[in-house]
Motif scaffolding. Structure first.
Motif, PDB file in Angstrom:
ATOM      1  N   ALA A 132       0.815  -1.215   0.000  1.00  0.00           N
ATOM      2  CA  ALA A 132       0.000   0.000   0.000  1.00  0.00           C
ATOM      3  C   ALA A 132       0.847   1.263   0.000  1.00  0.00           C
ATOM      4  CB  ALA A 132      -0.924  -0.004   1.214  1.00  0.00           C
ATOM      5  N   ALA A 133       1.969   1.251   0.723  1.00  0.00           N
ATOM      6  CA  ALA A 133       2.754   2.476   0.907  1.00  0.00           C
ATOM      7  C   ALA A 133       3.846   2.677  -0.119  1.00  0.00           C
ATOM      8  CB  ALA A 133       3.359   2.482   2.307  1.00  0.00           C
ATOM      9  N   LYS A 134       4.384   1.631  -0.688  1.00  0.00           N
ATOM     10  CA  LYS A 134       5.519   1.760  -1.603  1.00  0.00           C
ATOM     11  C   LYS A 134       5.223   2.656  -2.813  1.00  0.00           C
ATOM     12  CE  LYS A 134       9.658   0.063  -1.001  1.00  0.00           C
ATOM     13  NZ  LYS A 134      10.860   0.866  -1.268  1.00  0.00           N
ATOM     14  N   PRO A 135       4.011   2.609  -3.385  1.00  0.00           N
ATOM     15  CA  PRO A 135       3.739   3.463  -4.549  1.00  0.00           C
ATOM     16  C   PRO A 135       3.853   4.960  -4.273  1.00  0.00           C
ATOM     17  CG  PRO A 135       2.156   1.679  -4.455  1.00  0.00           C
ATOM     18  CD  PRO A 135       2.917   1.638  -3.164  1.00  0.00           C
ATOM     19  N   THR A 136       3.889   5.377  -3.011  1.00  0.00           N
ATOM     20  CA  THR A 136       4.041   6.808  -2.710  1.00  0.00           C
ATOM     21  C   THR A 136       5.432   7.321  -3.055  1.00  0.00           C
ATOM     22  OG1 THR A 136       4.831   6.475  -0.433  1.00  0.00           O
ATOM     23  CG2 THR A 136       2.432   6.578  -0.774  1.00  0.00           C
ATOM     24  N   GLY A 137       6.403   6.408  -3.156  1.00  0.00           N
ATOM     25  CA  GLY A 137       7.780   6.816  -3.406  1.00  0.00           C
ATOM     26  C   GLY A 137       8.509   7.319  -2.178  1.00  0.00           C
ATOM     27  N   LYS A 138       7.847   7.266  -1.028  1.00  0.00           N
ATOM     28  CA  LYS A 138       8.461   7.708   0.228  1.00  0.00           C
ATOM     29  C   LYS A 138       9.063   6.502   0.959  1.00  0.00           C
ATOM     30  CE  LYS A 138       5.193  11.543   0.579  1.00  0.00           C
ATOM     31  NZ  LYS A 138       4.057  12.145   1.314  1.00  0.00           N
ATOM     32  N   PRO A 139      10.035   6.734   1.854  1.00  0.00           N
ATOM     33  CA  PRO A 139      10.614   5.602   2.578  1.00  0.00           C
ATOM     34  C   PRO A 139       9.559   4.837   3.375  1.00  0.00           C
ATOM     35  CG  PRO A 139      11.967   7.566   2.850  1.00  0.00           C
ATOM     36  CD  PRO A 139      10.698   8.014   2.184  1.00  0.00           C
ATOM     37  N   VAL A 140       9.697   3.523   3.363  1.00  0.00           N
ATOM     38  CA  VAL A 140       8.812   2.645   4.128  1.00  0.00           C
ATOM     39  C   VAL A 140       9.695   1.685   4.919  1.00  0.00           C
ATOM     40  CG1 VAL A 140       6.891   1.015   4.082  1.00  0.00           C
ATOM     41  CG2 VAL A 140       7.096   2.751   2.274  1.00  0.00           C
ATOM     42  N   TYR A 141       9.608   1.750   6.238  1.00  0.00           N
ATOM     43  CA  TYR A 141      10.397   0.879   7.096  1.00  0.00           C
ATOM     44  C   TYR A 141       9.503  -0.201   7.684  1.00  0.00           C
ATOM     45  CZ  TYR A 141      13.648   4.801   6.791  1.00  0.00           C
ATOM     46  OH  TYR A 141      14.473   5.789   6.345  1.00  0.00           O
ATOM     47  N   ALA A 142      10.031  -1.409   7.779  1.00  0.00           N
ATOM     48  CA  ALA A 142       9.311  -2.528   8.378  1.00  0.00           C
ATOM     49  C   ALA A 142       9.875  -2.774   9.768  1.00  0.00           C
ATOM     50  CB  ALA A 142       9.466  -3.782   7.518  1.00  0.00           C
ATOM     51  N   SER A 143       9.018  -2.702  10.792  1.00  0.00           N
ATOM     52  CA  SER A 143       9.468  -2.818  12.176  1.00  0.00           C
ATOM     53  C   SER A 143       8.808  -4.031  12.842  1.00  0.00           C
ATOM     54  CB  SER A 143       9.149  -1.540  12.959  1.00  0.00           C
ATOM     55  OG  SER A 143       9.752  -1.578  14.226  1.00  0.00           O
ATOM     56  N   TYR A 144       9.629  -4.940  13.327  1.00  0.00           N
ATOM     57  CA  TYR A 144       9.179  -6.237  13.824  1.00  0.00           C
ATOM     58  C   TYR A 144       9.197  -6.288  15.348  1.00  0.00           C
ATOM     59  CZ  TYR A 144       9.678  -7.681   8.989  1.00  0.00           C
ATOM     60  OH  TYR A 144       9.534  -7.784   7.628  1.00  0.00           O
ATOM     61  N   THR A 145       8.237  -7.025  15.902  1.00  0.00           N
ATOM     62  CA  THR A 145       8.223  -7.292  17.340  1.00  0.00           C
ATOM     63  C   THR A 145       8.675  -8.729  17.564  1.00  0.00           C
ATOM     64  OG1 THR A 145       6.874  -7.316  19.357  1.00  0.00           O
ATOM     65  CG2 THR A 145       5.731  -7.840  17.301  1.00  0.00           C
ATOM     66  N   VAL A 146       9.584  -8.917  18.516  1.00  0.00           N
ATOM     67  CA  VAL A 146      10.238 -10.214  18.697  1.00  0.00           C
ATOM     68  C   VAL A 146       9.957 -10.759  20.097  1.00  0.00           C
ATOM     69  CG1 VAL A 146      12.031  -9.670  17.015  1.00  0.00           C
ATOM     70  CG2 VAL A 146      12.411  -9.124  19.430  1.00  0.00           C
ATOM     71  N   HIS A 147      10.325 -12.015  20.290  1.00  0.00           N
ATOM     72  CA  HIS A 147      10.094 -12.685  21.571  1.00  0.00           C
ATOM     73  C   HIS A 147      10.741 -11.917  22.718  1.00  0.00           C
ATOM     74  CE1 HIS A 147       7.880 -16.268  20.668  1.00  0.00           C
ATOM     75  NE2 HIS A 147       8.733 -16.679  19.768  1.00  0.00           N
ATOM     76  N   ASP A 148       9.992 -11.781  23.811  1.00  0.00           N
ATOM     77  CA  ASP A 148      10.510 -11.167  25.023  1.00  0.00           C
ATOM     78  C   ASP A 148      11.065 -12.199  25.997  1.00  0.00           C
ATOM     79  OD1 ASP A 148       9.877  -8.569  24.315  1.00  0.00           O
ATOM     80  OD2 ASP A 148       7.937  -8.587  25.328  1.00  0.00           O
ATOM     81  N   ASP A 149      10.283 -13.271  26.211  1.00  0.00           N
ATOM     82  CA  ASP A 149      10.646 -14.218  27.268  1.00  0.00           C
ATOM     83  C   ASP A 149      11.833 -15.099  26.892  1.00  0.00           C
ATOM     84  OD1 ASP A 149       9.103 -15.363  25.318  1.00  0.00           O
ATOM     85  OD2 ASP A 149       7.772 -16.461  26.665  1.00  0.00           O
ATOM     86  N   THR A 150      12.025 -15.329  25.594  1.00  0.00           N
ATOM     87  CA  THR A 150      13.192 -16.077  25.120  1.00  0.00           C
ATOM     88  C   THR A 150      13.869 -15.241  24.041  1.00  0.00           C
ATOM     89  OG1 THR A 150      11.742 -17.257  23.565  1.00  0.00           O
ATOM     90  CG2 THR A 150      12.258 -18.351  25.646  1.00  0.00           C
ATOM     91  N   PRO A 151      14.798 -14.381  24.417  1.00  0.00           N
ATOM     92  CA  PRO A 151      15.392 -13.445  23.451  1.00  0.00           C
ATOM     93  C   PRO A 151      16.320 -14.138  22.458  1.00  0.00           C
ATOM     94  CG  PRO A 151      16.464 -13.214  25.584  1.00  0.00           C
ATOM     95  CD  PRO A 151      15.328 -14.169  25.779  1.00  0.00           C
ATOM     96  N   THR A 152      15.705 -14.670  21.399  1.00  0.00           N
ATOM     97  CA  THR A 152      16.449 -15.403  20.368  1.00  0.00           C
ATOM     98  C   THR A 152      16.569 -14.607  19.078  1.00  0.00           C
ATOM     99  OG1 THR A 152      14.421 -16.441  19.589  1.00  0.00           O
ATOM    100  CG2 THR A 152      15.659 -17.609  21.294  1.00  0.00           C
ATOM    101  N   GLY A 153      15.883 -13.461  19.002  1.00  0.00           N
ATOM    102  CA  GLY A 153      15.857 -12.714  17.753  1.00  0.00           C
ATOM    103  C   GLY A 153      14.751 -13.160  16.830  1.00  0.00           C
ATOM    104  N   CYS A 154      13.930 -14.140  17.253  1.00  0.00           N
ATOM    105  CA  CYS A 154      12.814 -14.608  16.429  1.00  0.00           C
ATOM    106  C   CYS A 154      11.580 -13.739  16.659  1.00  0.00           C
ATOM    107  CB  CYS A 154      12.475 -16.053  16.769  1.00  0.00           C
ATOM    108  SG  CYS A 154      13.749 -17.240  16.291  1.00  0.00           S
TER     109      CYS A 154
END
Length: 326
Positions: free
Chosen positions: A161-183
């Motif tokens: 939806a956002a890419k056609p604007t031509g403006k930067p689009v960043y993807a921000s992920y939420t990861v495991h808290d209780d087992t900090p594995t980076g998943c």
């Protein structure tokens, strides 16, 4: 090699809840409630201005709760109209900063935060809703952040939806808290989550992490930098970022709408600043070792991180800051 840094703001929803509990804490509209009248909008703008005064180079509009899962509780309100108002308020605050400040529009989850399943809502409906959010925000937004991505598939529709604007689009992920594995909270590795993108299709302009504990995000950053070094991802990543929570770890299966607000666990300013410096050490080491794969860094705060944290981080990183152009 000293990593270049851009300062993002801190939390909007949780800080507004802390400041104005009588209007936000138990309202099903959450922080979007403050957008419906001039008094509330002034409170939102004041928080934006507090962040620019603290040194934020990017402020994010207060539109995280401007989606149908929240506005369904107030059918007289349009999520598109609330989005327009949120971005306008942020733009006014940016204008008053006296220096260049960018406005990001949030592309939040359309289900509850941390949801890893599609449920009964088809992806075609997701794309239509995100297109409406982008259309509402685009005249005044400088960039987009797809926030709190808990499963790889959830980034596809907002990016499309956002890419056609031509403006930067960043993807921000939420990861495991209780087992900090980076998943991710879905259990996917970053490689698996980012495999939904094709080099021939739209790809994010950067990969960030948010709405997780500082420890969880440290593990995720380490995994991201390792993957960049090894060429594990289907597209080039030259910008990454982190903005962590000051919450207790979120348990698996937690539901914002039925389990209530997570307990606040105040993170002292000094501790958060030390965490950020630790992240920069990871980035510096990567950039020194891989001069052909250097990355810049966006750093701020998510739930529970306020203007005082951002002020300390901005001051500590002043010599590294990559100031936005006017």
């Amino acid at each position: 090699m000293a990593t270049k840094v851009t300062i993002l703001d801190g939390s909007m929803g949780t800080t507004l809840r802390q400041r104005y509990p009588e209007r936000v804490a138990k309202d099903p509209l959450w922080s979007a409630r403050l957008l419906v009248d001039d008094e509330g909008s002034a409170k939102v703008q004041q928080l934006h201005e507090d962040y620019t005064a603290a040194g934020a180079d990017i402020i994010t509009a207060n539109n995280y709760a401007c989606v149908p899962v929240y506005t369904a509780h107030a059918p007289e309100l349009s999520f598109e109209d609330l989005t327009v108002r949120a971005v306008k308020i942020a733009r006014e605050a940016a204008k008053k900063a006296g220096r260049p400040v960018k406005v990001a529009a949030s592309l939040p989850p359309l289900r509850q935060s941390y949801s890893t399943t599609e449920g009964s809502l088809p992806r075609s409906a997701d794309l239509d809703t995100y297109r409406k959010i982008v259309a509402a925000a685009d005249p005044l937004a400088d960039l987009y952040i797809i926030e709190t991505i808990a499963a790889g598939w959830a980034a596809e529709a907002p990016l499309a939806a956002a890419k056609p604007t031509g403006k930067p689009v960043y993807a921000s992920y939420t990861v495991h808290d209780d087992t900090p594995t980076g998943c991710l909270r879905s259990g996917e590795t970053l490689k698996e989550a980012l495999s939904v993108f094709s080099p021939d299709g739209p790809t994010p302009d950067g990969v960030l992490f948010n709405c997780s504990t500082p420890t969880g995000q440290s593990a995720a950053l380490a995994a991201l930098l390792s993957g960049i070094a090894e060429g594990s991802f289907p597209f080039e990543i030259r910008r990454c970022g982190a903005y962590a929570n000051a919450f207790a770890p979120i348990p698996k299966g937690w539901n914002h709408h039925t389990d209530g607000h997570p307990p606040d666990v105040p993170v002292p300013v000094e501790e958060y600043t030390r965490t950020v410096k630790g992240w920069l050490e990871l980035l510096d080491a990567h950039n020194a070792k891989h001069p052909d794969k250097t990355v810049s860094f966006i750093v701020g705060g998510c739930c529970g991180v306020g203007p005082e944290h951002i002020a300390a981080v901005a001051a500590a990183l002043e010599s590294r800051r990559e100031k936005p152009a006017a």
